[in-house]
Design a protein around this motif. Structure first.
Motif, PDB file in Angstrom:
ATOM      1  N   THR A  92      -6.110   8.720 -37.361  1.00 40.39           N
ATOM      2  CA  THR A  92      -6.131   7.806 -36.412  1.00 40.39           C
ATOM      3  C   THR A  92      -4.969   7.140 -36.035  1.00 40.39           C
ATOM      4  O   THR A  92      -4.247   7.166 -34.844  1.00 40.39           O
ATOM      5  N   ALA A  93      -4.564   6.488 -37.050  1.00 41.75           N
ATOM      6  CA  ALA A  93      -3.164   5.714 -36.908  1.00 41.75           C
ATOM      7  C   ALA A  93      -2.113   6.591 -36.514  1.00 41.75           C
ATOM      8  O   ALA A  93      -1.314   6.211 -35.566  1.00 41.75           O
ATOM      9  N   ILE A  94      -2.047   7.718 -37.140  1.00 43.49           N
ATOM     10  CA  ILE A  94      -1.014   8.558 -36.841  1.00 43.49           C
ATOM     11  C   ILE A  94      -0.780   9.066 -35.398  1.00 43.49           C
ATOM     12  O   ILE A  94       0.052   9.299 -34.598  1.00 43.49           O
ATOM     13  N   LEU A  95      -1.963   9.557 -34.938  1.00 40.74           N
ATOM     14  CA  LEU A  95      -2.170  10.000 -33.702  1.00 40.74           C
ATOM     15  C   LEU A  95      -1.928   8.982 -32.613  1.00 40.74           C
ATOM     16  O   LEU A  95      -1.187   8.981 -31.720  1.00 40.74           O
ATOM     17  N   VAL A  96      -2.304   7.586 -32.952  1.00 42.29           N
ATOM     18  CA  VAL A  96      -2.181   6.454 -32.033  1.00 42.29           C
ATOM     19  C   VAL A  96      -0.571   6.222 -32.096  1.00 42.29           C
ATOM     20  O   VAL A  96      -0.049   5.748 -30.983  1.00 42.29           O
ATOM     21  N   ILE A  97      -0.064   6.240 -33.337  1.00 42.08           N
ATOM     22  CA  ILE A  97       1.499   6.077 -33.131  1.00 42.08           C
ATOM     23  C   ILE A  97       2.311   6.912 -32.243  1.00 42.08           C
ATOM     24  O   ILE A  97       3.037   6.549 -31.323  1.00 42.08           O
ATOM     25  N   GLY A  98       1.753   8.328 -32.220  1.00 43.12           N
ATOM     26  CA  GLY A  98       2.292   9.203 -31.496  1.00 43.12           C
ATOM     27  C   GLY A  98       2.140   8.936 -29.969  1.00 43.12           C
ATOM     28  O   GLY A  98       2.909   9.291 -28.981  1.00 43.12           O
ATOM     29  N   ARG A  99       1.011   8.641 -29.713  1.00 40.01           N
ATOM     30  CA  ARG A  99       0.440   8.634 -28.240  1.00 40.01           C
ATOM     31  C   ARG A  99       1.109   7.096 -27.906  1.00 40.01           C
ATOM     32  O   ARG A  99       1.513   6.898 -26.551  1.00 40.01           O
ATOM     33  N   SER A 100       0.865   5.849 -28.509  1.00 36.52           N
ATOM     34  CA  SER A 100       0.663   4.672 -27.970  1.00 36.52           C
ATOM     35  C   SER A 100       1.951   3.886 -28.471  1.00 36.52           C
ATOM     36  O   SER A 100       2.713   3.360 -27.780  1.00 36.52           O
ATOM     37  N   GLY A 101       2.102   3.733 -29.829  1.00 36.70           N
ATOM     38  CA  GLY A 101       3.321   3.283 -30.497  1.00 36.70           C
ATOM     39  C   GLY A 101       4.639   3.832 -29.638  1.00 36.70           C
ATOM     40  O   GLY A 101       5.543   2.806 -29.257  1.00 36.70           O
ATOM     41  N   SER A 102       4.814   4.869 -29.455  1.00 34.60           N
ATOM     42  CA  SER A 102       5.999   5.603 -28.783  1.00 34.60           C
ATOM     43  C   SER A 102       6.135   4.967 -27.385  1.00 34.60           C
ATOM     44  O   SER A 102       7.171   4.671 -26.909  1.00 34.60           O
ATOM     45  N   ALA A 103       4.807   4.787 -26.790  1.00 34.30           N
ATOM     46  CA  ALA A 103       4.885   4.516 -25.534  1.00 34.30           C
ATOM     47  C   ALA A 103       5.069   3.095 -25.024  1.00 34.30           C
ATOM     48  O   ALA A 103       5.749   2.750 -24.442  1.00 34.30           O
ATOM     49  N   PHE A 104       4.749   2.220 -26.149  1.00 39.24           N
ATOM     50  CA  PHE A 104       5.177   0.806 -26.125  1.00 39.24           C
ATOM     51  C   PHE A 104       6.764   0.710 -26.168  1.00 39.24           C
ATOM     52  O   PHE A 104       7.240   0.057 -25.361  1.00 39.24           O
ATOM     53  N   ALA A 105       7.260   1.336 -27.193  1.00 32.56           N
ATOM     54  CA  ALA A 105       8.674   1.252 -27.446  1.00 32.56           C
ATOM     55  C   ALA A 105       9.485   1.651 -26.029  1.00 32.56           C
ATOM     56  O   ALA A 105      10.168   1.032 -25.439  1.00 32.56           O
ATOM     57  N   ALA A 106       8.904   2.952 -25.387  1.00 36.38           N
ATOM     58  CA  ALA A 106       9.658   3.554 -24.282  1.00 36.38           C
ATOM     59  C   ALA A 106       9.552   2.483 -22.984  1.00 36.38           C
ATOM     60  O   ALA A 106      10.253   2.258 -22.255  1.00 36.38           O
TER      61      ALA A 106
ATOM     62  N   ALA B 145     -24.194   9.561 -49.606  1.00 31.27           N
ATOM     63  CA  ALA B 145     -23.065   9.397 -50.418  1.00 31.27           C
ATOM     64  C   ALA B 145     -21.998   7.964 -50.246  1.00 31.27           C
ATOM     65  O   ALA B 145     -21.256   7.449 -50.886  1.00 31.27           O
ATOM     66  N   LEU B 146     -22.468   7.479 -48.943  1.00 30.20           N
ATOM     67  CA  LEU B 146     -21.562   6.457 -48.270  1.00 30.20           C
ATOM     68  C   LEU B 146     -22.235   5.224 -48.841  1.00 30.20           C
ATOM     69  O   LEU B 146     -23.396   4.635 -48.702  1.00 30.20           O
ATOM     70  N   TYR B 147     -21.275   4.154 -49.362  1.00 28.94           N
ATOM     71  CA  TYR B 147     -21.488   2.669 -49.446  1.00 28.94           C
ATOM     72  C   TYR B 147     -21.071   1.910 -48.307  1.00 28.94           C
ATOM     73  O   TYR B 147     -19.900   2.407 -47.423  1.00 28.94           O
ATOM     74  N   LEU B 148     -21.428   0.575 -47.756  1.00 30.07           N
ATOM     75  CA  LEU B 148     -21.070   0.279 -46.527  1.00 30.07           C
ATOM     76  C   LEU B 148     -19.389  -0.088 -46.754  1.00 30.07           C
ATOM     77  O   LEU B 148     -18.628  -0.051 -45.908  1.00 30.07           O
ATOM     78  N   ARG B 149     -19.124  -0.428 -48.027  1.00 32.04           N
ATOM     79  CA  ARG B 149     -17.913  -0.900 -48.408  1.00 32.04           C
ATOM     80  C   ARG B 149     -16.790   0.231 -48.092  1.00 32.04           C
ATOM     81  O   ARG B 149     -15.717   0.000 -47.566  1.00 32.04           O
ATOM     82  N   ASP B 150     -17.450   1.634 -48.042  1.00 30.33           N
ATOM     83  CA  ASP B 150     -16.238   2.628 -47.815  1.00 30.33           C
ATOM     84  C   ASP B 150     -15.953   2.530 -46.341  1.00 30.33           C
ATOM     85  O   ASP B 150     -14.794   2.813 -45.965  1.00 30.33           O
ATOM     86  N   ILE B 151     -16.860   2.390 -45.549  1.00 31.37           N
ATOM     87  CA  ILE B 151     -16.645   2.202 -44.048  1.00 31.37           C
ATOM     88  C   ILE B 151     -15.796   0.929 -43.919  1.00 31.37           C
ATOM     89  O   ILE B 151     -14.775   0.923 -43.140  1.00 31.37           O
ATOM     90  N   THR B 152     -16.186  -0.071 -44.497  1.00 30.19           N
ATOM     91  CA  THR B 152     -15.629  -1.579 -44.051  1.00 30.19           C
ATOM     92  C   THR B 152     -13.907  -1.531 -44.527  1.00 30.19           C
ATOM     93  O   THR B 152     -13.219  -2.083 -43.735  1.00 30.19           O
ATOM     94  N   THR B 153     -13.816  -1.046 -45.541  1.00 31.92           N
ATOM     95  CA  THR B 153     -12.243  -1.010 -46.114  1.00 31.92           C
ATOM     96  C   THR B 153     -11.439  -0.254 -45.227  1.00 31.92           C
ATOM     97  O   THR B 153     -10.528  -0.421 -44.832  1.00 31.92           O
ATOM     98  N   GLY B 154     -12.110   1.001 -44.869  1.00 28.11           N
ATOM     99  CA  GLY B 154     -11.355   1.880 -43.753  1.00 28.11           C
ATOM    100  C   GLY B 154     -11.208   1.037 -42.520  1.00 28.11           C
ATOM    101  O   GLY B 154      -9.996   1.161 -42.169  1.00 28.11           O
ATOM    102  N   LEU B 155     -12.147   0.327 -41.910  1.00 26.57           N
ATOM    103  CA  LEU B 155     -11.986  -0.393 -40.734  1.00 26.57           C
ATOM    104  C   LEU B 155     -10.983  -1.602 -40.953  1.00 26.57           C
ATOM    105  O   LEU B 155     -10.106  -1.587 -40.284  1.00 26.57           O
ATOM    106  N   ILE B 156     -10.913  -2.239 -41.985  1.00 24.20           N
ATOM    107  CA  ILE B 156      -9.866  -3.281 -42.393  1.00 24.20           C
ATOM    108  C   ILE B 156      -8.430  -2.690 -42.359  1.00 24.20           C
ATOM    109  O   ILE B 156      -7.593  -3.220 -41.601  1.00 24.20           O
ATOM    110  N   LYS B 157      -8.347  -1.557 -42.914  1.00 25.77           N
ATOM    111  CA  LYS B 157      -7.169  -0.919 -42.903  1.00 25.77           C
ATOM    112  C   LYS B 157      -6.685  -0.389 -41.344  1.00 25.77           C
ATOM    113  O   LYS B 157      -5.700  -0.739 -41.125  1.00 25.77           O
ATOM    114  N   SER B 158      -7.739   0.003 -40.578  1.00 30.19           N
ATOM    115  CA  SER B 158      -7.226   0.313 -39.356  1.00 30.19           C
ATOM    116  C   SER B 158      -6.907  -0.863 -38.567  1.00 30.19           C
ATOM    117  O   SER B 158      -5.878  -0.873 -37.707  1.00 30.19           O
TER     118      SER B 158
END
Ligand SMILES: Nc1ncnc2c1ncn2[C@@H]1O[C@H](COP(=O)(O)OP(=O)(O)OP(=O)(O)O)[C@@H](O)[C@H]1O
Ligand SMILES: [Mg+2]
Lengths: 290, 265
Positions: free
Chosen positions: B107-121, B195-208
């Motif tokens: 998600t982050a890499i896609l958003v870099i390509g779409r929006s991070g670049s657009a911000f800079a431009a 298979a998932l614990y809540l923390r698997d999801i939350t750590t991912g979201l904190i990172k995001s």
């Protein structure tokens, strides 16, 4: 006209205090000094015209006077504050009383003309939206752009952009106005309209106006005071009458619009050639930081 | 010796750069959280239009990419798990890799390509055409006016997109599960959730969220730092993309290690 501006000037120097005072101003971009000790004064209610050839540093002077460039030396006093050492909140307060129209317009490309003019009002006042709309129309009417509120800047011609930029600079009814070549590239009728607008603003609102221009006719029409800048030095300063009577070759050359070889006596010609060389060096330096 | 000195210089300038980013982020945070109490409202309208561009605009392509990533993950893990006759663990493997790592990262890499670049431009173009200068002469802070809404939009939208990406990835895995590993849709989903614990999801979201801050800071900083001339806009856009990707991976590493050693991972 001469007489009129003469009277005005006389009245101003007596009554009004100095609103803008630039003292021994030096400005550099990276290693290259552009302005070498500029002095300039403007009394409140006065129109000061800055003349000078292309690349002489007029825009740089104007940008420094609105606090966009930091001077490397000297002082810029505006309304009792020195911009060279001013704090951010103070600068912000002073800027709310200033309007600036940039050489290239600098309209916000993502907003309509109306939104461009309305922006400072929306940001700094608590006016009703309907009031803002009326004020926007009023300002656009001043510059002959009524009816273009909903156009995007990209849909305007170069001259129209310029006029929209003037309207935006007027939005807050500033006490001090800075114009960077407001009428360059406009047709004579519109350009005369801008001159009239400037005279009107001075007369009706007692605005202090600093104008950079190439247009001599316009300069003599609107100026209470003029300075001529050449390669970052002030060559001459004074009232339009002083300028007209000035015999300094550089001034005559500029005012009489004489191509250089024609004014040249033998010595002048030599001098011109040597200056020509330093000019060339200038252009080489110009290819800075690409 | 020289190499050591050079590495030293690089590290110093790298740290200085991160300091600049932090300063920019700090100012934007000020305008977002402190500003409203000082009588300057948050720019909701502007933030919402940014959020539409950053978030809603990215949905179709993000869905497609993460669906396929999920499918690929299923195929890859099945290749190994099949040897042990443990194909039913595919669901868990996909769910864990998506939520903990690939969902946020892709998600982050896609958003870099779409929006991070657009911000800079966008900001870089405004710098070149003197629009940033015009803002300043109008006593409008460019960080407040331009950067803050982008931060707000990014911090809200990136976790949302990440959740969506996780879901689409699991769906992609399910396609494999149902068609090649004797799962039903219901059983596959159940296996994923088990298979998932809540923390698997939350750590991912904190990172995001951290990714969102990084991407905005780099994009806007590069835009504001654009030099004179149109070709500089292209240069700062490229820099924004490259530096963002690098920093996102670094932030990923730091937070993953942090979670690991804090025992949350
Ligand atoms: N951002 C910049 N960085 C470096 N040098 C600059 C920059 N802007 C202008 N200059 C240099 O400063 C000098 C003066 O430029 P300036 O724009 O002030 O001239 P000007 O008098 O306004 O000219 P014109 O009438 O053509 O607008 C020029 O030689 C130019 O090369
Ligand atoms: Mg200029």
């Amino acid at each position: 006209m001469e007489k009129l501006s003469g009277e005005k000037n006389g009245a101003d120097t007596k009554a009004a205090d100095v609103l803008i005072s630039v003292r021994n101003l030096h400005v550099r971009y990276a290693q290259r000094e552009i302005l070498h000790g500029i002095n300039l004064e403007a009394h409140s209610g006065e129109t000061v015209v800055i003349l000078g050839g292309s690349g002489s540093g007029k825009s740089t002077l104007l940008r420094t006077m609105v606090g966009l460039e930091k001077p490397s030396g000297g002082e810029i006093w505006i309304a009792g504050k020195n911009l060279a050492v001013i704090s951010a909140p103070d600068l912000k307060e002073i800027r709310k009383k200033m309007g600036m129209s940039f050489q290239g317009g600098a309209l916000f490309g993502s907003m309509t003309v109306g939104e461009n003019v309305a922006l400072p009002l929306r940001e700094h006042t608590k006016l009703e939206e309907s009031t803002i709309e009326i004020m926007v129309r009023l300002k656009l009417e001043h510059v002959g752009l009524l009816g273009y509120e909903s156009y995007m800047p990209s849909q305007l011609s170069g001259g129209m952009k310029k006029r929209a930029a003037v309207a935006r600079a007027l939005a807050m009814d500033p006490a001090i106005l800075f114009f960077d070549e407001p009428s360059a590239g406009l047709d004579p009728i519109i350009a005369a309209g801008i001159d009239n607008l400037i005279l009107q603003l001075k007369k009706a609102f007692h605005m202090t106006i600093i104008v950079v221009t190439h247009e001599l006719a316009s300069a003599f029409l609107i100026a209470d005071r003029m300075i001529l800048i050449d390669k970052g030095y002030v060559v001459a300063a004074g009232t339009p009458e002083n300028m007209r009577d000035c015999t300094q070759p550089r001034v005559r050359q500029f005012l009489d619009r004489v191509a250089e070889p024609e004014v040249a006596g033998e010595m002048d010609y030599l001098q011109m050639l040597t200056e020509g060389t330093s000019n060339t060096e200038g252009t080489v330096e110009d290819k800075r930081g690409a | 010796m020289e190499i050591a000195a050079q590495i030293g210089d690089e590290v110093t300038s790298g740290l200085a750069y991160i300091g600049e980013l932090a300063a920019l982020g700090w100012r934007a945070a000020y305008f977002t959280f402190v500003g409203p109490f000082r009588g300057r409202p948050i720019r909701f309208r502007s933030a919402i239009s940014q959020a539409m561009q950053v978030g809603v605009g990215a949905l179709p392509i993000l869905s497609l990419i993460t669906f396929f990533i999920g499918l690929i993950l299923a195929l890859q893990s099945a290749y190994e798990l099949r040897k042990f006759g443990a194909l039913n663990y595919v669901a868990g493997a996909v769910a864990l890799s998506m939520t903990r790592e690939l969902g946020p990262l892709i998600t982050a890499i896609l958003v870099i390509g779409r929006s991070g670049s657009a911000f800079a431009a966008e900001i870089g173009t405004m710098r070149v055409t003197e629009e940033i200068d015009a803002l300043e002469t109008m006593a409008i802070d460019p960080v407040d006016f331009l950067v803050t809404p982008k931060f707000l939009a990014m911090i809200v939208m990136l976790p949302c997109l990440t959740i969506w990406a996780n879901a689409m990835g699991i769906l992609g895995g399910a396609l494999f599960g149902v068609s090649a590993a004797n799962f039903t849709w219901g059983r596959y989903l159940q296996a994923s959730l088990d298979a998932l614990y809540l923390r698997d999801i939350t750590t991912g979201l904190i990172k995001s969220v951290m990714f969102g801050i990084t991407i905005t800071a780099v994009g806007c900083y590069e835009g504001l730092a654009t030099g004179a001339g149109p070709e500089e806009v292209g240069r700062s856009t490229t820099r924004a993309v490259v530096i963002s990707i690098f920093l996102v991976v670094m932030v990923d590493l730091v937070f993953t290690a942090l979670f690991f050693f804090l025992g949350n991972g």
